[in-house]
Design a protein around this motif. Structure first.
Motif, PDB file in Angstrom:
ATOM      1  N   HIS A 107     -12.680  -0.801  -2.925  1.00  0.00           N
ATOM      2  CA  HIS A 107     -11.452  -0.012  -3.039  1.00  0.00           C
ATOM      3  C   HIS A 107     -10.744   0.188  -1.710  1.00  0.00           C
ATOM      4  O   HIS A 107     -11.283   0.847  -0.810  1.00  0.00           O
ATOM      5  CB  HIS A 107     -11.836   1.366  -3.615  1.00  0.00           C
ATOM      6  CG  HIS A 107     -10.755   2.047  -4.396  1.00  0.00           C
ATOM      7  ND1 HIS A 107      -9.531   2.365  -3.851  1.00  0.00           N
ATOM      8  CD2 HIS A 107     -10.722   2.467  -5.670  1.00  0.00           C
ATOM      9  CE1 HIS A 107      -8.796   2.967  -4.780  1.00  0.00           C
ATOM     10  NE2 HIS A 107      -9.496   3.031  -5.900  1.00  0.00           N
ATOM     11  N   ASP A 108      -9.515  -0.327  -1.571  1.00  0.00           N
ATOM     12  CA  ASP A 108      -8.705  -0.023  -0.383  1.00  0.00           C
ATOM     13  C   ASP A 108      -8.489   1.473  -0.272  1.00  0.00           C
ATOM     14  O   ASP A 108      -8.338   2.170  -1.290  1.00  0.00           O
ATOM     15  CB  ASP A 108      -7.326  -0.699  -0.490  1.00  0.00           C
ATOM     16  CG  ASP A 108      -7.365  -2.160  -0.057  1.00  0.00           C
ATOM     17  OD1 ASP A 108      -8.465  -2.701   0.141  1.00  0.00           O
ATOM     18  OD2 ASP A 108      -6.271  -2.750   0.082  1.00  0.00           O
ATOM     19  N   VAL A 109      -8.406   1.964   0.963  1.00  0.00           N
ATOM     20  CA  VAL A 109      -8.282   3.413   1.155  1.00  0.00           C
ATOM     21  C   VAL A 109      -6.886   3.924   0.790  1.00  0.00           C
ATOM     22  O   VAL A 109      -6.714   5.115   0.504  1.00  0.00           O
ATOM     23  CB  VAL A 109      -8.642   3.783   2.619  1.00  0.00           C
ATOM     24  CG1 VAL A 109      -7.514   3.393   3.589  1.00  0.00           C
ATOM     25  CG2 VAL A 109      -8.963   5.255   2.756  1.00  0.00           C
ATOM     26  N   ASP A 110      -5.899   3.022   0.779  1.00  0.00           N
ATOM     27  CA  ASP A 110      -4.520   3.496   0.612  1.00  0.00           C
ATOM     28  C   ASP A 110      -3.975   3.299  -0.797  1.00  0.00           C
ATOM     29  O   ASP A 110      -2.785   3.500  -1.038  1.00  0.00           O
ATOM     30  CB  ASP A 110      -3.601   2.789   1.632  1.00  0.00           C
ATOM     31  CG  ASP A 110      -3.779   1.280   1.622  1.00  0.00           C
ATOM     32  OD1 ASP A 110      -4.227   0.729   0.591  1.00  0.00           O
ATOM     33  OD2 ASP A 110      -3.486   0.638   2.651  1.00  0.00           O
ATOM     34  N   LEU A 111      -4.814   2.918  -1.743  1.00  0.00           N
ATOM     35  CA  LEU A 111      -4.339   2.672  -3.108  1.00  0.00           C
ATOM     36  C   LEU A 111      -4.786   3.787  -4.044  1.00  0.00           C
ATOM     37  O   LEU A 111      -5.982   4.044  -4.194  1.00  0.00           O
ATOM     38  CB  LEU A 111      -4.884   1.332  -3.615  1.00  0.00           C
ATOM     39  CG  LEU A 111      -4.261   0.091  -2.980  1.00  0.00           C
ATOM     40  CD1 LEU A 111      -4.999  -1.157  -3.422  1.00  0.00           C
ATOM     41  CD2 LEU A 111      -2.781  -0.022  -3.329  1.00  0.00           C
ATOM     42  N   THR A 127      -0.157   3.456  -6.608  1.00  0.00           N
ATOM     43  CA  THR A 127       0.758   3.798  -5.527  1.00  0.00           C
ATOM     44  C   THR A 127       0.050   3.469  -4.225  1.00  0.00           C
ATOM     45  O   THR A 127      -1.083   3.924  -4.015  1.00  0.00           O
ATOM     46  CB  THR A 127       1.094   5.311  -5.541  1.00  0.00           C
ATOM     47  OG1 THR A 127       1.767   5.608  -6.769  1.00  0.00           O
ATOM     48  CG2 THR A 127       1.984   5.693  -4.373  1.00  0.00           C
ATOM     49  N   MET A 128       0.674   2.644  -3.367  1.00  0.00           N
ATOM     50  CA  MET A 128       0.082   2.406  -2.053  1.00  0.00           C
ATOM     51  C   MET A 128       0.775   3.320  -1.057  1.00  0.00           C
ATOM     52  O   MET A 128       2.001   3.300  -0.934  1.00  0.00           O
ATOM     53  CB  MET A 128       0.199   0.953  -1.608  1.00  0.00           C
ATOM     54  CG  MET A 128      -0.600   0.692  -0.333  1.00  0.00           C
ATOM     55  SD  MET A 128      -0.885  -1.049   0.052  1.00  0.00           S
ATOM     56  CE  MET A 128       0.438  -1.334   1.183  1.00  0.00           C
ATOM     57  N   VAL A 129      -0.023   4.150  -0.387  1.00  0.00           N
ATOM     58  CA  VAL A 129       0.542   5.038   0.623  1.00  0.00           C
ATOM     59  C   VAL A 129       1.117   4.147   1.717  1.00  0.00           C
ATOM     60  O   VAL A 129       0.447   3.217   2.179  1.00  0.00           O
ATOM     61  CB  VAL A 129      -0.547   5.976   1.206  1.00  0.00           C
ATOM     62  CG1 VAL A 129       0.088   7.046   2.074  1.00  0.00           C
ATOM     63  CG2 VAL A 129      -1.364   6.608   0.097  1.00  0.00           C
TER      64      VAL A 129
HETATM   65 MN    MN Z   1      -2.722  -1.373   2.395  1.00  0.00          MN
END
Ligand code: MN
Ligand code: UD2
Length: 355
Positions: A203-207, A295-297
């Motif tokens: 898991h990407d941290v920004d998604l 939502t990507m920060v």
């Molecule tokens: Mn990203």
């Protein structure tokens, strides 16, 4: 000597026998005339059998009456609480599309107090047995604010899905070039030291997921959970795209020998994993586009994660080298494992690229 002494001798010798006969006849009398008591006992036993046949009643609050009845007969009982039922296939707590907020003023203390059911990053549904045990693995460096937003949304999201889960943050120590894929290999190996997880979510941290029907569970095939993001008009970026958030069982990930350890910097590592999956004749599945939304920060490219110019060359050799580059060759040193309330923080030295 007359008859009398002989009789008294007989009584003396047989007094125990006589006592025994007397007690037996008293018991027989009791059994014949105490029919009411026997019926009363049968009356109390009856609900036990009825309850045992009726799982619905047993699983609900009524279970206690079953316990109190049995305790009358066998005392003391060990643990008599009825076993937990499996959580339902579809959680009744799901809400569908969510209204996400990203407050600048949000603090870790607030997120902790909103998630009092989580201890050391781990959660179990209180009233049923989760269908899967899931480790969420987040590669991380220098993205504290994104991590806070993700924890804020992901904990309640996973709890509504009635999962047994832990969140692992795998933090790359030092300043050398970032290596997302290797960090995820480390996360898999370290998480398995805690528990035999069924399923891993990379898991990407920004998604941040926008819809809790997007289940963080594993399937028969590797699953790609990000069909679309706000930044790309919620469209799949390209056919075969396998980045952002993916779900693989312990066995699926083991079968492909995990990620490659050789992708330093931005790009390529997700395509490499797709090639590994395809080489094993597995097929990537995705939830419907309306559900698999994130939502990507917003962020810029991080320093220390420059574009990996070597990625095309690496991708071309994957079919030849995957067996010798992956979980079985992932060398690292764990610097610390901390367990604050909301996640497990594994800080790791993963070395640096070979030149
Ligand atoms: Mn990203
Ligand atoms: C895309 C993919 C991502 C990955 C990457 C290429 C999507 C939605 N995501 O993300 O999965 O394949 O391209 O490598 O398509 N990170 C840090 N600190 C850093 C650098 C990276 O924590 O300094 C972590 C963090 O979890 C981040 C992830 O690595 O979300 C991916 O890096 P990115 O967000 O810079 O890359 P992006 O958005 O292009």
């Amino acid at each position: 000597m007359g008859v009398c002494p002989a009789v008294s001798m007989f009584f003396r010798k047989c007094k125990y026998m006589i006592l025994l006969l007397l007690s037996v006849s008293i018991l027989a009398w009791y059994a014949t005339f105490s029919g009411e008591t026997v019926k009363a006992i049968q009356g109390t036993l009856l609900p036990v059998q009825t309850l045992a046949d009726n799982t619905e009643v047993l699983s609900g609050g009524e279970g206690n009456s079953w316990r109190s009845v049995t305790q009358v007969f066998s005392n003391p009982l060990p643990d008599t609480s009825p076993p937990k039922q499996s959580c339902p296939e579809k959680s009744p707590l799901l809400q569908g599309a969510l209204n996400l907020t990203f407050e600048d003023s949000l603090t870790l203390k607030e997120v902790e107090s909103e998630n009092s059911g989580v201890a050391e990053g781990q959660y179990q549904p209180p009233d049923c047995l989760a269908q899967q045990s899931v480790a969420i693995l987040i590669p991380h460096r220098n993205r504290e604010k994104h991590l806070l937003y993700l924890l804020h949304h992901l904990h309640p999201f996973l709890q509504r899905q009635q999962l047994h889960y832990s969140i692992y943050v795998i933090h790359q120590a030092g300043e050398v070039t970032f290596n997302r894929a290797k960090l995820l290999n480390v996360g898999y190996l370290e998480a398995l030291k805690d528990y035999d997880w069924d399923c891993f979510i990379f898991h990407d941290v920004d998604l941040v997921p926008e819809n809790d029907y997007n289940l963080y569970k594993c399937d028969q095939q590797p699953k790609h959970l990000v069909v679309g993001r706000n930044a790309t008009g919620y469209k799949l970026r390209y056919k075969g795209y396998f980045g952002g958030v993916t779900a693989m069982t312990k066995d699926q990930f083991h079968k492909v020998n995990g990620f490659s350890n050789t992708y330093w910097g931005w790009g390529g590592e997700d395509d490499d994993l797709r090639i590994r999956v395809e080489l094993q004749k597995m097929e990537i599945i995705r939830p419907p586009p309306l559900i698999a939304r994130y939502t990507m920060v917003f962020h810029k490219r991080d320093s220390g994660n420059e574009i990996n110019k070597d990625r095309m060359r690496l991708l071309a050799r994957t079919p030849k080298v995957w067996r010798k580059d992956g979980l079985n060759t992932c060398s690292y040193s764990t610097l610390s494992v901390e367990r604050p309330p909301l996640y497990i923080n594994v800080t790791v030295d993963i070395g640096e690229p070979m030149h």
